[in-house]
Design a protein around this motif. Sequence first.
Motif, mmCIF file in Angstrom:
data_model
loop_
_atom_site.group_PDB
_atom_site.id
_atom_site.type_symbol
_atom_site.label_atom_id
_atom_site.label_comp_id
_atom_site.label_asym_id
_atom_site.label_seq_id
_atom_site.Cartn_x
_atom_site.Cartn_y
_atom_site.Cartn_z
ATOM 1 N N ILE A 4 0.853 -1.195 0.000
ATOM 2 C CA ILE A 4 0.000 0.000 0.000
ATOM 3 C C ILE A 4 0.886 1.241 0.000
ATOM 4 C CG2 ILE A 4 -1.761 1.303 1.244
ATOM 5 C CD1 ILE A 4 -2.692 -1.416 2.402
ATOM 6 N N ARG A 5 0.713 2.081 -1.005
ATOM 7 C CA ARG A 5 1.521 3.294 -1.137
ATOM 8 C C ARG A 5 0.748 4.551 -0.760
ATOM 9 N NH1 ARG A 5 5.790 2.366 -5.674
ATOM 10 N NH2 ARG A 5 5.798 0.117 -5.683
ATOM 11 N N THR A 20 -8.438 1.706 17.229
ATOM 12 C CA THR A 20 -7.113 1.147 16.990
ATOM 13 C C THR A 20 -6.907 0.981 15.490
ATOM 14 O OG1 THR A 20 -7.230 -0.065 19.076
ATOM 15 C CG2 THR A 20 -5.586 -0.801 17.491
ATOM 16 N N LEU A 21 -5.734 1.400 15.018
ATOM 17 C CA LEU A 21 -5.448 1.325 13.586
ATOM 18 C C LEU A 21 -4.008 0.866 13.379
ATOM 19 C CD1 LEU A 21 -6.304 1.904 10.647
ATOM 20 C CD2 LEU A 21 -5.593 4.281 11.012
ATOM 21 N N PHE A 22 -3.846 -0.231 12.640
ATOM 22 C CA PHE A 22 -2.529 -0.757 12.307
ATOM 23 C C PHE A 22 -2.294 -0.592 10.811
ATOM 24 C CE2 PHE A 22 -3.699 -3.048 16.148
ATOM 25 C CZ PHE A 22 -2.548 -2.915 16.902
ATOM 26 N N LEU A 23 -1.258 0.135 10.451
ATOM 27 C CA LEU A 23 -0.895 0.355 9.051
ATOM 28 C C LEU A 23 0.560 -0.076 8.809
ATOM 29 C CD1 LEU A 23 -2.494 3.896 8.626
ATOM 30 C CD2 LEU A 23 -3.335 1.750 7.654
ATOM 31 N N LEU A 28 3.875 3.516 2.799
ATOM 32 C CA LEU A 28 3.257 4.832 2.973
ATOM 33 C C LEU A 28 4.311 5.904 3.239
ATOM 34 C CD1 LEU A 28 0.312 3.794 5.320
ATOM 35 C CD2 LEU A 28 0.174 4.340 2.882
ATOM 36 N N VAL A 29 4.180 7.023 2.557
ATOM 37 C CA VAL A 29 5.041 8.178 2.819
ATOM 38 C C VAL A 29 4.237 9.328 3.418
ATOM 39 C CG1 VAL A 29 6.770 7.561 1.085
ATOM 40 C CG2 VAL A 29 4.830 9.013 0.448
ATOM 41 N N LEU A 45 -2.300 4.048 17.287
ATOM 42 C CA LEU A 45 -1.938 4.099 15.870
ATOM 43 C C LEU A 45 -0.556 3.488 15.708
ATOM 44 C CD1 LEU A 45 -2.287 4.938 12.922
ATOM 45 C CD2 LEU A 45 -1.431 7.204 13.558
ATOM 46 N N SER A 46 -0.474 2.448 14.913
ATOM 47 C CA SER A 46 0.795 1.813 14.611
ATOM 48 C C SER A 46 1.033 1.924 13.112
ATOM 49 C CB SER A 46 0.780 0.353 15.057
ATOM 50 O OG SER A 46 2.044 -0.227 14.850
ATOM 51 N N ILE A 47 2.078 2.630 12.760
ATOM 52 C CA ILE A 47 2.396 2.857 11.347
ATOM 53 C C ILE A 47 3.893 2.590 11.135
ATOM 54 C CG2 ILE A 47 2.636 5.353 11.692
ATOM 55 C CD1 ILE A 47 1.276 5.659 8.917
ATOM 56 N N GLN A 48 4.325 1.456 11.678
ATOM 57 C CA GLN A 48 5.725 1.038 11.612
ATOM 58 C C GLN A 48 6.064 0.487 10.225
ATOM 59 O OE1 GLN A 48 6.997 -1.321 15.144
ATOM 60 N NE2 GLN A 48 4.814 -1.227 15.660
#
Length: 76
Positions: A4-5, A20-23, A28-29, A45-48
């Motif tokens: 996913i970009r 809760t949101l895991f990405l 992703l930029v 929010l986890s966007i690791q």
Amino acid sequence: RNEIRRLPDELFENKTALQTLFLNSNQLVSVPQSLSALSHCLTVLSIQKNGLRSVPEPILLLESLRELELQDNQIE
């Protein structure tokens, strides 16, 4: 790893119960401005493991956020 970009601009509109949101593990930029619509409900929010170079402004507007995971991005 996902590919996913980009997330659609309107993705988080009218999602007032999302807590809760895991990405993680995408490419992703940035995040859409509509993420700030979750300011009163999102607590985690986890966007690791993405390509973020800085903390996106919509994340800074999340008033209820208690846990933010940004490891393994390109943030300086």
